[in-house]
Design a protein around this motif. Structure first.
Motif, short mmCIF file in Angstrom:
data_model
loop_
_atom_site.label_atom_id
_atom_site.label_comp_id
_atom_site.label_asym_id
_atom_site.label_seq_id
_atom_site.Cartn_x
_atom_site.Cartn_y
_atom_site.Cartn_z
N GLN A 114 17.02 -44.75 -8.13
CA GLN A 114 17.96 -43.12 -8.00
C GLN A 114 18.65 -42.69 -9.08
OE1 GLN A 114 20.15 -43.21 -5.23
NE2 GLN A 114 21.26 -42.23 -6.57
N ARG A 115 18.26 -43.15 -10.26
CA ARG A 115 18.67 -42.08 -11.83
C ARG A 115 16.72 -40.81 -11.66
NH1 ARG A 115 17.73 -44.28 -17.28
NH2 ARG A 115 18.57 -42.56 -17.86
N VAL A 116 16.29 -41.05 -10.77
CA VAL A 116 15.13 -40.19 -10.52
C VAL A 116 15.59 -39.41 -9.70
CG1 VAL A 116 13.42 -39.20 -9.87
CG2 VAL A 116 13.33 -41.19 -11.25
N TYR A 117 16.05 -39.42 -8.93
CA TYR A 117 17.14 -38.40 -8.13
C TYR A 117 18.42 -37.92 -8.27
CZ TYR A 117 14.24 -40.75 -3.55
OH TYR A 117 13.36 -40.71 -3.17
N GLU A 118 19.46 -38.42 -9.05
CA GLU A 118 20.11 -37.69 -10.36
C GLU A 118 19.60 -37.01 -10.81
OE1 GLU A 118 21.91 -41.16 -11.59
OE2 GLU A 118 23.03 -42.25 -10.22
N LEU A 119 18.23 -37.16 -11.04
CA LEU A 119 17.96 -36.43 -12.04
C LEU A 119 17.63 -34.80 -11.34
CD1 LEU A 119 17.36 -35.41 -15.50
CD2 LEU A 119 14.94 -36.74 -14.66
N PHE A 120 16.74 -35.06 -10.04
CA PHE A 120 16.57 -34.23 -9.72
C PHE A 120 17.02 -34.54 -7.86
CE2 PHE A 120 12.80 -34.11 -12.50
CZ PHE A 120 13.14 -32.77 -13.03
N PRO A 121 18.18 -33.79 -7.76
CA PRO A 121 18.98 -34.63 -5.86
C PRO A 121 17.67 -33.41 -5.47
CG PRO A 121 20.60 -33.14 -7.78
CD PRO A 121 19.18 -33.80 -8.40
N ARG A 122 17.24 -32.45 -5.32
CA ARG A 122 16.11 -32.55 -4.60
C ARG A 122 15.05 -33.13 -4.12
NH1 ARG A 122 15.39 -29.07 -0.39
NH2 ARG A 122 13.60 -27.79 -0.02
N LEU A 123 14.80 -33.50 -5.03
CA LEU A 123 13.85 -34.87 -4.67
C LEU A 123 14.30 -35.81 -3.22
CD1 LEU A 123 11.93 -35.84 -8.00
CD2 LEU A 123 11.19 -34.07 -6.16
N GLN A 124 15.28 -36.68 -3.63
CA GLN A 124 15.88 -37.18 -3.23
C GLN A 124 16.27 -36.46 -1.19
OE1 GLN A 124 19.99 -38.98 -4.14
NE2 GLN A 124 19.88 -40.41 -2.31
N GLU A 125 16.29 -35.25 -1.30
CA GLU A 125 16.84 -34.44 -0.19
C GLU A 125 15.33 -34.85 0.22
OE1 GLU A 125 17.78 -30.73 -1.18
OE2 GLU A 125 19.72 -31.21 -2.19
N ARG A 126 14.06 -34.21 -0.23
CA ARG A 126 12.96 -34.43 0.04
C ARG A 126 12.34 -35.06 -0.07
NH1 ARG A 126 10.82 -30.38 2.97
NH2 ARG A 126 9.05 -29.65 0.89
N GLN A 127 13.18 -37.25 -0.31
CA GLN A 127 12.53 -38.11 0.35
C GLN A 127 10.97 -38.60 0.88
OE1 GLN A 127 14.97 -41.49 -0.52
NE2 GLN A 127 15.94 -40.42 1.31
N LEU A 128 10.99 -38.32 2.37
CA LEU A 128 10.15 -38.12 3.50
C LEU A 128 9.10 -37.50 3.67
CD1 LEU A 128 12.87 -40.26 5.99
CD2 LEU A 128 11.14 -41.19 3.91
N ASN A 129 8.97 -36.15 2.58
CA ASN A 129 8.48 -35.04 3.29
C ASN A 129 6.78 -35.55 2.41
OD1 ASN A 129 11.05 -33.56 3.07
ND2 ASN A 129 9.16 -32.51 3.84
N MET A 130 5.49 -35.71 2.92
CA MET A 130 4.09 -35.90 2.18
C MET A 130 4.18 -34.73 0.46
SD MET A 130 3.65 -38.31 3.48
CE MET A 130 1.89 -38.76 3.67
N GLY A 131 3.77 -35.68 -0.23
CA GLY A 131 3.55 -34.73 -1.60
C GLY A 131 2.63 -33.25 -1.53
N ASN A 132 2.04 -33.47 -0.37
CA ASN A 132 1.22 -31.73 -0.02
C ASN A 132 2.47 -31.20 0.33
OD1 ASN A 132 1.35 -32.31 2.21
ND2 ASN A 132 -1.11 -33.11 2.40
N GLN A 133 3.64 -31.34 1.05
CA GLN A 133 4.83 -30.11 1.75
C GLN A 133 5.29 -29.53 0.69
OE1 GLN A 133 5.44 -33.62 4.30
NE2 GLN A 133 4.51 -32.10 6.21
#
Length: 233
Positions: A114-133
């Motif tokens: 949750q703290r990482v997602y608060e720092l980078f909201p874009r990662l929460q939006e993309r949390q189910l995307n693969m690293g290479n996407q």
């Protein structure tokens, strides 16, 4: 905290580092500067146990770490954001972050998903995307978040904003400024001198595997000869 003492590191019979000394104190932001090929990444590799120095030593809180395996160095509290990001391409964002998760004793405000997602909201939006996407900027956010998930005492970033769009670079610098305000110790390599002068407490300039200058931001800003000779500015 981190002490690098007179390390000499080789690639086969070719010597890359010639007695490099540097240190990072608790809560400091410290940079390694220099043109490409001058030994910055080799110094990081020597700190992280990916390449053992032939002479000299690296210590963390007085404990010698220069001949430990890299995963043991990470467990002691050094988080690396490597050059090229190196996110796990076949894991999604959430899995990339959880793969590195570690709680450290005495950490009053541990890094969580949750703290990482608060720092980078874009990662929460993309949390189910693969690293290479992910885009390059999203991968860099993920690489920083992954390093934070080990709850590091020291965070190392090798080429923190290389190849990123200006708007993403600004976001990365804002992130590092926030981390500094939280007392995070940081060692950073980057070519954006203006940003580094604003955030860093101390700078080490490398030339051909040696530290040829060190000082604070005010000293570096007032020394155009050093900037021109060693940084090409």
């Amino acid at each position: 905290m981190l002490q690098v003492k007179a390390i000499e590191t080789y690639y086969g019979s070719s010597q890359a580092l010639f007695g490099v000394d540097l240190q990072v104190e608790e809560g400091q932001v410290v940079t390694m500067l220099g043109r490409n090929g001058m030994g910055k990444t080799t110094t990081v590799s020597s700190i992280m146990g990916m390449r053992s120095p032939k002479r000299g030593e690296v210590t963390l809180d007085g404990r010698k770490v220069s001949h430990l395996e890299s995963y043991k160095v990470a467990r002691l509290g050094i988080g690396l954001v490597p050059e090229g990001r190196r996110v796990f391409p076949n894991l999604n964002v959430r899995e990339n972050l959880l793969a590195a998760a570690s709680q450290r004793q005495g950490n009053a405000s541990p890094w969580t998903l949750q703290r990482v997602y608060e720092l980078f909201p874009r990662l929460q939006e993309r949390q189910l995307n693969m690293g290479n996407q992910l885009s390059g900027g999203e991968q860099q956010m993920l690489a920083i978040g992954r390093a934070l998930m080990i709850n590091p005492r020291l965070l190392i970033l090798d080429e923190a904003t290389e190849g990123l769009a200006p708007i993403i670079r600004d976001e990365i610098w804002a992130c590092l400024t926030y981390l500094k305000s939280q007392g995070q110790s940081i060692l950073v390599i980057d070519k954006n001198l203006d940003a580094l002068l604003r955030i860093a407490d101390h700078h080490f300039v490398l030339e051909k595997g040696r530290v040829v200058w060190q000082g604070n931001s005010a000293q570096l800003q007032q020394d155009p000869q050093v900037q021109h000779r060693y940084l090409g500015i």
